[in-house]
Every structure is written in C-alpha cells, then in structure tokens.
Design a protein around this motif. Structure first.
Motif, mmCIF file in Angstrom:
data_model
loop_
_atom_site.group_PDB
_atom_site.id
_atom_site.type_symbol
_atom_site.label_atom_id
_atom_site.label_comp_id
_atom_site.label_asym_id
_atom_site.label_seq_id
_atom_site.Cartn_x
_atom_site.Cartn_y
_atom_site.Cartn_z
ATOM 1 N N ARG A 48 0.824 -1.203 0.000
ATOM 2 C CA ARG A 48 0.000 0.000 0.000
ATOM 3 C C ARG A 48 0.863 1.259 0.000
ATOM 4 N NH1 ARG A 48 -4.918 -2.254 1.094
ATOM 5 N NH2 ARG A 48 -4.832 -4.243 2.232
ATOM 6 N N LYS A 49 0.343 2.311 -0.589
ATOM 7 C CA LYS A 49 1.076 3.561 -0.716
ATOM 8 C C LYS A 49 1.425 4.141 0.650
ATOM 9 C CE LYS A 49 2.801 6.982 -3.126
ATOM 10 N NZ LYS A 49 4.011 6.762 -3.961
ATOM 11 N N GLY A 50 2.709 4.437 0.823
ATOM 12 C CA GLY A 50 3.163 5.073 2.052
ATOM 13 C C GLY A 50 3.207 4.158 3.262
ATOM 14 N N LYS A 51 3.013 2.855 3.076
ATOM 15 C CA LYS A 51 3.013 1.898 4.183
ATOM 16 C C LYS A 51 4.200 0.942 4.056
ATOM 17 C CE LYS A 51 -0.895 3.408 5.860
ATOM 18 N NZ LYS A 51 -0.955 4.103 7.185
ATOM 19 N N THR A 52 4.493 0.259 5.166
ATOM 20 C CA THR A 52 5.587 -0.705 5.181
ATOM 21 C C THR A 52 5.046 -2.108 5.399
ATOM 22 O OG1 THR A 52 7.184 0.902 6.045
ATOM 23 C CG2 THR A 52 7.713 -1.428 6.350
ATOM 24 N N LEU A 53 5.392 -3.009 4.479
ATOM 25 C CA LEU A 53 5.085 -4.425 4.649
ATOM 26 C C LEU A 53 6.354 -5.125 5.105
ATOM 27 C CD1 LEU A 53 3.291 -6.983 4.255
ATOM 28 C CD2 LEU A 53 4.238 -7.116 1.932
ATOM 29 N N GLY A 54 6.302 -5.732 6.264
ATOM 30 C CA GLY A 54 7.430 -6.499 6.755
ATOM 31 C C GLY A 54 7.315 -7.947 6.332
ATOM 32 N N ILE A 55 8.411 -8.516 5.860
ATOM 33 C CA ILE A 55 8.463 -9.943 5.538
ATOM 34 C C ILE A 55 9.495 -10.569 6.458
ATOM 35 C CG2 ILE A 55 8.893 -11.675 3.770
ATOM 36 C CD1 ILE A 55 8.129 -9.674 1.661
ATOM 37 N N VAL A 56 9.053 -11.520 7.287
ATOM 38 C CA VAL A 56 9.918 -12.086 8.316
ATOM 39 C C VAL A 56 9.933 -13.599 8.202
ATOM 40 C CG1 VAL A 56 8.079 -12.210 10.051
ATOM 41 C CG2 VAL A 56 10.455 -12.004 10.811
ATOM 42 N N GLY A 57 11.039 -14.194 8.606
ATOM 43 C CA GLY A 57 11.170 -15.644 8.583
ATOM 44 C C GLY A 57 12.625 -16.041 8.716
ATOM 45 N N GLU A 250 9.152 -2.377 14.971
ATOM 46 C CA GLU A 250 9.496 -0.961 14.849
ATOM 47 C C GLU A 250 9.118 -0.382 13.495
ATOM 48 O OE1 GLU A 250 11.127 2.748 15.873
ATOM 49 O OE2 GLU A 250 10.813 0.999 17.141
ATOM 50 N N MET A 251 9.194 -1.177 12.436
ATOM 51 C CA MET A 251 9.122 -0.644 11.082
ATOM 52 C C MET A 251 7.806 -0.872 10.354
ATOM 53 S SD MET A 251 12.132 0.730 10.611
ATOM 54 C CE MET A 251 12.211 0.929 8.821
ATOM 55 N N SER A 252 7.065 -1.935 10.677
ATOM 56 C CA SER A 252 6.018 -2.423 9.774
ATOM 57 C C SER A 252 4.619 -1.955 10.133
ATOM 58 C CB SER A 252 6.037 -3.957 9.732
ATOM 59 O OG SER A 252 7.297 -4.424 9.342
ATOM 60 N N ASP A 253 3.779 -1.852 9.104
ATOM 61 C CA ASP A 253 2.339 -1.660 9.278
ATOM 62 C C ASP A 253 1.611 -2.991 9.145
ATOM 63 O OD1 ASP A 253 2.197 1.350 9.401
ATOM 64 O OD2 ASP A 253 3.171 1.125 7.453
ATOM 65 N N GLU A 254 2.018 -3.784 8.142
ATOM 66 C CA GLU A 254 1.506 -5.132 7.957
ATOM 67 C C GLU A 254 2.687 -6.088 7.891
ATOM 68 O OE1 GLU A 254 -2.721 -4.705 5.634
ATOM 69 O OE2 GLU A 254 -0.908 -4.673 4.394
ATOM 70 N N VAL A 255 2.436 -7.377 8.179
ATOM 71 C CA VAL A 255 3.521 -8.353 8.249
ATOM 72 C C VAL A 255 3.112 -9.642 7.544
ATOM 73 C CG1 VAL A 255 5.116 -9.615 9.742
ATOM 74 C CG2 VAL A 255 4.174 -7.423 10.498
ATOM 75 N N ALA A 256 4.034 -10.174 6.745
ATOM 76 C CA ALA A 256 3.871 -11.498 6.163
ATOM 77 C C ALA A 256 4.956 -12.391 6.765
ATOM 78 C CB ALA A 256 4.004 -11.448 4.646
ATOM 79 N N VAL A 257 4.545 -13.459 7.440
ATOM 80 C CA VAL A 257 5.484 -14.428 8.005
ATOM 81 C C VAL A 257 5.662 -15.542 6.988
ATOM 82 C CG1 VAL A 257 5.977 -15.985 9.919
ATOM 83 C CG2 VAL A 257 4.702 -13.875 10.334
ATOM 84 N N MET A 258 6.894 -15.758 6.550
ATOM 85 C CA MET A 258 7.165 -16.774 5.542
ATOM 86 C C MET A 258 7.856 -17.991 6.146
ATOM 87 S SD MET A 258 8.270 -14.832 2.002
ATOM 88 C CE MET A 258 8.326 -16.423 1.151
ATOM 89 N N TYR A 259 7.498 -19.142 5.601
ATOM 90 C CA TYR A 259 8.151 -20.384 5.999
ATOM 91 C C TYR A 259 8.152 -21.330 4.808
ATOM 92 C CZ TYR A 259 9.570 -24.452 8.682
ATOM 93 O OH TYR A 259 10.274 -25.534 9.156
#
Length: 360
Positions: A48-57, A250-259
C-alpha cells in the motif's frame, strides 16, 4: 473456515488508490538435476502507498528470492510464475502517471520497460552493500548512474542530485564521499550510500533486504530511523525483509510471516504480536528475549527449515510443530485461510487466537 487469499475477489482497481503493488500466487522454482527446488511457492502480498510491509522468517524461507522476483532479477535457472501487478505512477521512470497496471512477470527481464521500472519505480537496498557496489567505480559515479537513467540526462544536474541525496541520508562530508570508493567507507557509510542510490530516483516502492545486517546496534538504529523518516517525507512504500521481529515491530504496518517458500501468516503488526494464530509465528515470538521472563530459559524451535526440494505433501512446518497431527497435517497442502478481517493463516488449528501475552 473458508479458504480465502488476501483480497482474492478484488481487482487492482477495486482495491482503492492506496494499493500500488499486488502479488498473486508468486512461484519461483529452480529446475535442477536433482529435481525442482521451490524457493517461493504461491506467495500473495499487497503493498500500500506510504506503508511498510514487513516480511519475516528464518534464513532459507524465500524472503530474498521473493524480492528478486519483484525486480525480475532471479538468477538462472530460476523460473518465475504468477502475477506481480504494479500500478505505474512515476512519469520520470517511464510510467504514464495515470496508474496503468502492468504485470511484471510478463515483461522481458532485460527489456526496456522492466529496466525503466527497476531502480526507477522499484528500488532496492541490498543486504551487503560491499558486494552490491562496484569496487572500481566511485560512490558518486554509481549514484549518478541511477539518476542519469531515471531522472535527467544532464551530468551536472545528476551530480547535484547525488550530493543532495547523500546529504538527505545524513552522510558526513558528502562531497568527499562522492569521490571515494566503497572500500574507503565504513559499514554504516556504505549502507547510507546504498540507501541514497536507491532513493535518488524517487521510487514509489523501496525494497530493503536486511539493510542492518552486520551493522552495530547504534548504526542499525540510525539506518532504521533514516528509512522511516524518508518514507514519511517521500510517501514511499517499503518492503522490509528481515529475520528480526524487533525490527518488524518498529518498522512495519503489515507483516507477512514466511516459511518454506509460503506465507503462513499475514496480518497487521499489532495483531501479529498480540494475537498470532500460526504455531510458527507463536514459536518465533516465544524465542524473543524478555525482561519479564529473564529467569526462564529461552525457547527454541527444534530442527531447521527443510530443503525445499521434492517435499512431501502437507504442512511444511509439520516436522517441527508441537500441534501437528499425523494423518491430518501431512496429508495435503494447507491453504491460506481467513480467520478475521485482514488476518490470514495457513494452519488447520488456527481457530483460536493465541493469548500468551507476548508483546513488543
């Protein structure tokens, strides 16, 4: 529960003006002599515009390969399938400025259109700037190259923009740094230069692939604050890739957890920390050191991420999961399921939210 991918029934135009990148069923497979290696296997994301998506795993889960697929720089013999729908907005980078949607997967990886997008509308901060920078060209030449490709053909103007960009990222003695080579800079300075090169073309989307790796804690905090400040100033969307849940908080608005090449949980950052549903996410949260539990032994996740080749049917986390049931979890692939608004989990036992109290 009904099977539902993130916003599956909506087209790009129906999602609203805030969505500028949508990834649908992204797959990156490497066809090797030993078999087919599934590095990324059906990933769905929304930026999304101006937002941060975090991808963690964990390492090896497919985070970096996903970012390479977005830029169409997956190395051979990797093959990319699915859809990467970009809403083009940057006229200077070759877009129409009218929000035309283009599927990046259908573009020639070395063609003119993807080259105008790569580094122009979508830029990347690589994990190791010492390897990403050319050792035989100055920092100034490398930043100017991006500017000359995507913003202006005037070398004097490009030099001024490069200097201004280095100043904006807090580089000390910026005029001197423009004439120096990567090996002459410290790790923090190289990372700032890498951020400056990525931001010099005013991208709509910035991919940060573990930008604080190998930096000391003080410099890490400075780099994270810098990315957040520039995101707010330029209204840039950020895809932040990391294995550090503290950074995600600290950084994300939404998060995708990958495995194992799949998204196993997708939600907003508050829900992830205060109401996670997938056993893998819960295990990751339990592994975070806490002052409240300082007398307890830190929990760990037994085993490691399986090698993503010739995998058996069923949940990829089956061999490491405390909730796993034979004959249930290892029979067929587990779909991504909607458990509530904007919360999707790939687990057969995700009905009840976790209420263990682990927070940020």
């Amino acid at each position: 529960m009904s099977v539902e991918m993130p916003n599956p029934s909506m087209t790009m135009g129906q999602k609203g003006d805030d969505v500028i990148l949508e990834v649908k069923d992204l797959k990156v497979h490497f066809h090797l002599d030993e078999g087919r290696l599934k590095s990324v296997d059906g990933v769905d994301l929304v930026i999304r515009k101006g937002k941060t998506l975090g991808i963690v795993g964990e390492s090896g889960c497919g985070k970096s390969v996903t970012s390479q697929a977005l830029l169409r720089i997956v190395p051979n013999p990797g093959k990319t399938e699915g859809e990467i729908l970009l809403k083009r907005q940057n006229e200077a980078a070759g877009g129409s400025g009218t929000g035309d949607v283009v599927d990046l997967v259908k573009l020639d990886p070395v063609g003119k259109e993807i080259r105008s997008i790569r580094g122009g509308e979508i830029a990347m901060i690589f994990q190791e700037p010492m390897k990403a920078f050319s050792p035989i060209h100055t920092i100034g030449n490398q930043i100017m190259e991006a500017i000359l490709l995507h913003r202006t053909s005037d070398k004097k103007e490009a030099w001024d923009i490069a200097l201004e960009t280095l100043i904006s990222v807090g580089m000390s003695n910026p005029e001197q740094r423009l004439n120096e080579y990567p090996h002459q800079l410290s790790g923090g300075m190289r990372q700032r230069a890498m951020i400056a090169m990525a931001l010099a073309s005013h991208p709509n989307i910035l991919i940060a692939d573990e930008p604080t790796t190998a930096l000391d804690v003080t410099v890490q905090a400075q780099v994270l604050k810098l990315i957040n400040d520039l995101k707010e100033k330029l209204n840039t969307s950020v895809i932040f890739i990391t294995h550090d849940l503290g950074v995600i908080a600290e950084m994300s608005d939404e998060v995708a957890v990958m495995y194992l090449g799949k998204v196993v949980e997708y939600t907003d950052v508050d829900t992830l920390f205060y109401g996670p549903r997938h056993p893998y996410t819960i295990a990751l949260l339990h592994s975070i050191p806490s002052v409240a539990r300082r007398s307890e032994r830190l929990e760990s996740i037994d085993g490691s991420v399986p090698y993503p080749m010739n995998l058996p049917a069923g949940c990829g986390f089956y061999s490491r999961c405390k909730k796993a049931q034979s004959g249930v979890c290892n029979v067929a692939d587990i779909p991504l399921v909607k458990v509530k608004d904007n919360h999707y989990v790939r687990c057969l036992f995700a009905e009840e939210p976790y209420t263990g109290g682990d927070g940020r």
